[in-house]
Design a protein around this motif. Structure first.
Motif, PDB file in Angstrom:
ATOM      1  N   VAL A   1     -14.892 -17.413  -2.911  1.00  0.00           N
ATOM      2  CA  VAL A   1     -14.264 -16.097  -3.060  1.00  0.00           C
ATOM      3  C   VAL A   1     -12.744 -16.255  -3.154  1.00  0.00           C
ATOM      4  O   VAL A   1     -12.093 -15.612  -3.982  1.00  0.00           O
ATOM      5  CB  VAL A   1     -14.671 -15.190  -1.871  1.00  0.00           C
ATOM      6  CG1 VAL A   1     -13.741 -13.994  -1.744  1.00  0.00           C
ATOM      7  CG2 VAL A   1     -16.130 -14.744  -2.012  1.00  0.00           C
ATOM      8  N   GLU A  20     -10.463 -15.113  -6.360  1.00  0.00           N
ATOM      9  CA  GLU A  20      -9.401 -14.117  -6.217  1.00  0.00           C
ATOM     10  C   GLU A  20      -8.077 -14.648  -6.763  1.00  0.00           C
ATOM     11  O   GLU A  20      -7.342 -13.926  -7.438  1.00  0.00           O
ATOM     12  CB  GLU A  20      -9.263 -13.705  -4.742  1.00  0.00           C
ATOM     13  CG  GLU A  20     -10.467 -12.893  -4.266  1.00  0.00           C
ATOM     14  CD  GLU A  20     -10.441 -12.547  -2.785  1.00  0.00           C
ATOM     15  OE1 GLU A  20     -11.325 -11.784  -2.361  1.00  0.00           O
ATOM     16  OE2 GLU A  20      -9.559 -13.044  -2.053  1.00  0.00           O
ATOM     17  N   GLN A  32     -17.182  -5.918  -8.839  1.00  0.00           N
ATOM     18  CA  GLN A  32     -16.524  -5.385  -7.650  1.00  0.00           C
ATOM     19  C   GLN A  32     -15.371  -6.285  -7.206  1.00  0.00           C
ATOM     20  O   GLN A  32     -14.264  -5.816  -6.954  1.00  0.00           O
ATOM     21  CB  GLN A  32     -17.566  -5.265  -6.544  1.00  0.00           C
ATOM     22  CG  GLN A  32     -17.097  -4.625  -5.283  1.00  0.00           C
ATOM     23  CD  GLN A  32     -18.283  -4.244  -4.390  1.00  0.00           C
ATOM     24  OE1 GLN A  32     -18.953  -3.246  -4.594  1.00  0.00           O
ATOM     25  NE2 GLN A  32     -18.557  -5.060  -3.400  1.00  0.00           N
ATOM     26  N   ASP A  33     -15.618  -7.571  -7.146  1.00  0.00           N
ATOM     27  CA  ASP A  33     -14.584  -8.498  -6.686  1.00  0.00           C
ATOM     28  C   ASP A  33     -13.415  -8.566  -7.669  1.00  0.00           C
ATOM     29  O   ASP A  33     -12.272  -8.762  -7.260  1.00  0.00           O
ATOM     30  CB  ASP A  33     -15.173  -9.912  -6.500  1.00  0.00           C
ATOM     31  CG  ASP A  33     -16.040 -10.005  -5.248  1.00  0.00           C
ATOM     32  OD1 ASP A  33     -16.032  -9.061  -4.441  1.00  0.00           O
ATOM     33  OD2 ASP A  33     -16.734 -11.027  -5.089  1.00  0.00           O
ATOM     34  N   ARG A  91     -11.323  -5.277  -7.314  1.00  0.00           N
ATOM     35  CA  ARG A  91     -10.650  -5.215  -6.014  1.00  0.00           C
ATOM     36  C   ARG A  91      -9.332  -5.977  -5.979  1.00  0.00           C
ATOM     37  O   ARG A  91      -8.480  -5.711  -5.135  1.00  0.00           O
ATOM     38  CB  ARG A  91     -11.576  -5.791  -4.928  1.00  0.00           C
ATOM     39  CG  ARG A  91     -12.631  -4.816  -4.456  1.00  0.00           C
ATOM     40  CD  ARG A  91     -13.605  -5.483  -3.510  1.00  0.00           C
ATOM     41  NE  ARG A  91     -14.454  -4.508  -2.833  1.00  0.00           N
ATOM     42  CZ  ARG A  91     -15.430  -4.839  -1.988  1.00  0.00           C
ATOM     43  NH1 ARG A  91     -15.675  -6.112  -1.727  1.00  0.00           N
ATOM     44  NH2 ARG A  91     -16.144  -3.910  -1.406  1.00  0.00           N
ATOM     45  N   ASP A 111      -5.696  -1.756  -5.492  1.00  0.00           N
ATOM     46  CA  ASP A 111      -4.743  -1.143  -4.571  1.00  0.00           C
ATOM     47  C   ASP A 111      -3.371  -1.016  -5.232  1.00  0.00           C
ATOM     48  O   ASP A 111      -2.726   0.024  -5.141  1.00  0.00           O
ATOM     49  CB  ASP A 111      -4.658  -1.968  -3.277  1.00  0.00           C
ATOM     50  CG  ASP A 111      -4.029  -1.167  -2.137  1.00  0.00           C
ATOM     51  OD1 ASP A 111      -4.103   0.071  -2.168  1.00  0.00           O
ATOM     52  OD2 ASP A 111      -3.459  -1.784  -1.219  1.00  0.00           O
ATOM     53  N   PRO A 158      -7.849   1.022  -2.074  1.00  0.00           N
ATOM     54  CA  PRO A 158      -8.037  -0.258  -1.371  1.00  0.00           C
ATOM     55  C   PRO A 158      -9.390  -0.884  -1.703  1.00  0.00           C
ATOM     56  O   PRO A 158     -10.306  -0.190  -2.157  1.00  0.00           O
ATOM     57  CB  PRO A 158      -7.956   0.139   0.103  1.00  0.00           C
ATOM     58  CG  PRO A 158      -8.376   1.573   0.142  1.00  0.00           C
ATOM     59  CD  PRO A 158      -7.922   2.177  -1.160  1.00  0.00           C
ATOM     60  N   PRO A 159      -9.509  -2.195  -1.474  1.00  0.00           N
ATOM     61  CA  PRO A 159     -10.748  -2.903  -1.847  1.00  0.00           C
ATOM     62  C   PRO A 159     -12.013  -2.255  -1.304  1.00  0.00           C
ATOM     63  O   PRO A 159     -13.038  -2.233  -1.993  1.00  0.00           O
ATOM     64  CB  PRO A 159     -10.556  -4.316  -1.261  1.00  0.00           C
ATOM     65  CG  PRO A 159      -9.262  -4.327  -0.551  1.00  0.00           C
ATOM     66  CD  PRO A 159      -8.511  -3.112  -0.911  1.00  0.00           C
ATOM     67  N   GLU A 160     -11.947  -1.735  -0.077  1.00  0.00           N
ATOM     68  CA  GLU A 160     -13.155  -1.153   0.516  1.00  0.00           C
ATOM     69  C   GLU A 160     -13.564   0.139  -0.170  1.00  0.00           C
ATOM     70  O   GLU A 160     -14.645   0.662   0.098  1.00  0.00           O
ATOM     71  CB  GLU A 160     -12.977  -0.947   2.025  1.00  0.00           C
ATOM     72  CG  GLU A 160     -11.864   0.006   2.446  1.00  0.00           C
ATOM     73  CD  GLU A 160     -10.529  -0.694   2.691  1.00  0.00           C
ATOM     74  OE1 GLU A 160     -10.286  -1.761   2.086  1.00  0.00           O
ATOM     75  OE2 GLU A 160      -9.730  -0.153   3.489  1.00  0.00           O
ATOM     76  N   GLN A 161     -12.725   0.667  -1.075  1.00  0.00           N
ATOM     77  CA  GLN A 161     -13.101   1.853  -1.829  1.00  0.00           C
ATOM     78  C   GLN A 161     -13.396   1.520  -3.293  1.00  0.00           C
ATOM     79  O   GLN A 161     -13.317   2.389  -4.166  1.00  0.00           O
ATOM     80  CB  GLN A 161     -12.038   2.939  -1.672  1.00  0.00           C
ATOM     81  CG  GLN A 161     -12.119   3.580  -0.292  1.00  0.00           C
ATOM     82  CD  GLN A 161     -10.904   4.386   0.123  1.00  0.00           C
ATOM     83  OE1 GLN A 161     -10.383   4.231   1.235  1.00  0.00           O
ATOM     84  NE2 GLN A 161     -10.425   5.236  -0.767  1.00  0.00           N
ATOM     85  N   THR A 178     -22.976 -13.371  -1.872  1.00  0.00           N
ATOM     86  CA  THR A 178     -22.165 -14.528  -1.519  1.00  0.00           C
ATOM     87  C   THR A 178     -22.967 -15.344  -0.503  1.00  0.00           C
ATOM     88  O   THR A 178     -23.908 -14.846   0.097  1.00  0.00           O
ATOM     89  CB  THR A 178     -20.822 -14.122  -0.876  1.00  0.00           C
ATOM     90  OG1 THR A 178     -21.082 -13.277   0.248  1.00  0.00           O
ATOM     91  CG2 THR A 178     -19.930 -13.402  -1.867  1.00  0.00           C
ATOM     92  N   LEU A 197     -16.785 -18.210   1.878  1.00  0.00           N
ATOM     93  CA  LEU A 197     -17.871 -17.581   1.111  1.00  0.00           C
ATOM     94  C   LEU A 197     -17.856 -18.085  -0.324  1.00  0.00           C
ATOM     95  O   LEU A 197     -16.794 -18.199  -0.937  1.00  0.00           O
ATOM     96  CB  LEU A 197     -17.709 -16.056   1.118  1.00  0.00           C
ATOM     97  CG  LEU A 197     -17.870 -15.366   2.480  1.00  0.00           C
ATOM     98  CD1 LEU A 197     -17.404 -13.914   2.394  1.00  0.00           C
ATOM     99  CD2 LEU A 197     -19.319 -15.434   2.947  1.00  0.00           C
TER     100      LEU A 197
END
Lengths: 354, 354
Positions: free
Chosen positions: B153, B157, B206-207, B210, B214, B220-223, B231, B243
């Motif tokens: 991960v 990123e 999603q990743d 993210r 933001d 933010p990533p959680e949204q 993973t 992960l």
């Protein structure tokens, strides 16, 4: 549940929270003033005895939220994750959701009478506790699948709400939602007051916990990460869309599934994580592996009188429900995780206690 | 990306947002005073022409946020979901993430030279645009799997951030993150100012999303809910946990996968949902099926001059990328969803335009 927990739990809690919250805000606001540890302790976490655990919490919050601290954490990065069963509320003698599933078996059998003579449903219906206690994990999964999937999301939510409103724990004769730990409710509020976004990361069912998490913990459904099955989108006879709960498991939110679930649902590494059993080990490892100040805590149930005592760590009785092994205890000690002793660290366990 | 989008997009946007935000708060606060529509319009959503679309947004916010409104929605219930590709930023001639995946192919082949003579990698490496355009969906999935999974991960990123910082869209010669729609940024901010929690619900990874959500959307990533692979938790040689991104698909966040993903990740039905293609149909149906006032909007790309024109709804050119069929258009009209005409409803499309 709405009225009961709203009145019983929350009023008393709010009094405490109001005090500790305001004090915490004052003490940490501004950033230039790092308060002496003693001053903090007088007003925050009133159900916690002064000790290593309480000091670890206060120190963590101070060094991550005071702007002048070299370990200051930006507010949007402040994530704290909490296991639920055995960490936020009682899990003995059996996980509450499993009690729910067993309670649902008669209803499921009424809808599908052919199950009455099929195991493990037959045994559950017999009421024979000894036989029920001997059911295998495979049997348990069959019961979980039959009682947690196959219905619409709306029906499931209504069933859980109804059960949560009426079911009573046999020992305290109270709603299960009353069996939350007051010191942990104070901790949740203390962290939130200091800008932390609090999440539940539970091996329990995500949809189950979401039904009461906001009322009981002030944690909204979108901040509940749990074991999750898929859903299937479809339409009813009137053409209205709805979701059906599938047996297909998407996330087994236990052990390694906890950091995996945190990545899936949150996408950030927590700065603080709280658990009480081997199922939380990886979540705590993952949290502590992050840079900067991280807090990892484990609750040890060593209070047979006021709650329950189980381990088998530290010579406590062994258990299959919420196992805290000696290996986990040793890992905690060697890695700088803090073990909370229920017996010694908590002045009061439940809000309903006088 | 940090500097560029932070300076380019955000400054101009913030000016606008500051104005519209303050005005919106004033106009909707208190609850007793329902402002005339005209007064609202003067200060909010400055890049939107007065028309059905803008009025639908203003009306929705008014009736769900003014406390005296019979359709008032509690702040914690206020969820708004946005598709990303073609709704928040440009998706033509090809989804940005697919461009990323193609750009990554040479790197992947360098690491695994045996792929150089294997299809579809061979074709991608050839640079033959005609042949690349003819790749099948199966080929595309192979490319996505090879470039989006198998790494940690953290590595993923870092790769995405580096690409987002340096890649340029061929038409505007700008970072892809500059190609967000200013009217939608205003809308995101307007909704947030009025207590709505804004989510991205994207068919994209999603990743991937993210990594910049933001900075670009203040989400933010959680949204961010998106297509997500699993993973696997593991340890490196030093025993540190990390992960790894699996090829195993957990959520295909398109079509019916959008409401399913919303249930998984948010656990509440949105009050407002925004999309632009058939992939968003179920999300809008699901949103509108909720009780009370709900807003469903579709962006129609009918502006060949300033952006792109495609449908095939309303006689616009057909496309495989962000298809908006006539059937979707007709469903929108029959169900009270609002179609936004990029050509007629938007005064300005990008923040970088003068």
């Amino acid at each position: 549940m709405k009225k009961r927990s709203g009145q019983g739990l929350s009023r008393r809690q709010l009094l405490r929270i109001g005090l500790s919250g305001a004090a915490a805000t004052f003490l940490t606001r501004g950033g230039e003033f790092a308060p002496p540890l003693q001053a903090q302790q007088q007003d925050t976490l009133p159900s916690w005895n002064d000790g290593v655990a309480k000091r670890a919490i206060l120190n963590f919050v101070r060094v991550t939220t005071v702007a002048s601290s070299p370990k200051f954490v930006q507010p949007k990065q402040r994530i704290a994750t909490f296991d639920q069963d055995g960490t936020l509320w009682v899990e003995h003698p059996m996980y509450t959701q499993v009690v729910y599933c067993f309670d649902r078996v008669p209803v499921v059998v009424k809808e599908k009478p052919e199950l009455a003579n099929v195991e493990p449903f037959k045994t559950v219906l017999s009421g024979n506790r000894e036989a029920i206690a001997k059911l295998s994990m495979d049997d348990l999964f069959k019961i979980l699948a039959a009682t947690l999937t196959g219905m619409s999301v709306d029906d499931f939510e209504a069933e859980v709400r109804q059960w949560i409103d009426t079911a009573r724990d046999p020992r305290w004769k109270r709603p299960y939602t009353d069996l939350t730990y007051l010191p942990m409710i104070e901790l949740l509020n203390y962290l939130r007051t200091n800008g932390y976004k609090t999440y539940i990361v539970t091996g329990g069912g995500q949809d189950f916990v979401r039904e009461y998490s906001d009322k009981v913990y002030s944690i909204p459904p979108e901040q509940v990460v749990g074991t999750a099955s898929g859903t299937t989108y479809g339409y009813d006879k009137q053409g209205r869309p709805f979701l059906t709960k599938d047996p297909k498991l998407l996330l087994n939110d236990n052990n390694a599934g906890k950091p995996e679930g945190i990545h899936l649902m949150i996408g950030r590494t927590p700065y603080a994580a709280f658990g009480n059993s081997t199922g939380d080990r990886q979540m705590l490892e993952y949290t502590k592996a992050g840079e900067g100040e991280r807090l990892a805590m484990l609750l040890l149930h060593d209070d047979a009188k006021r709650e329950y005592a189980y381990g088998p760590a530290q010579g406590l009785p062994d258990t299959k429900v919420g196992t805290f092994t000696q290996a986990l205890y040793d890992e905690a000690k060697s890695k700088g995780w803090t073990v909370i002793s229920m017996k010694n660290d908590w002045i009061r366990i439940f809000a309903f206690e006088q």
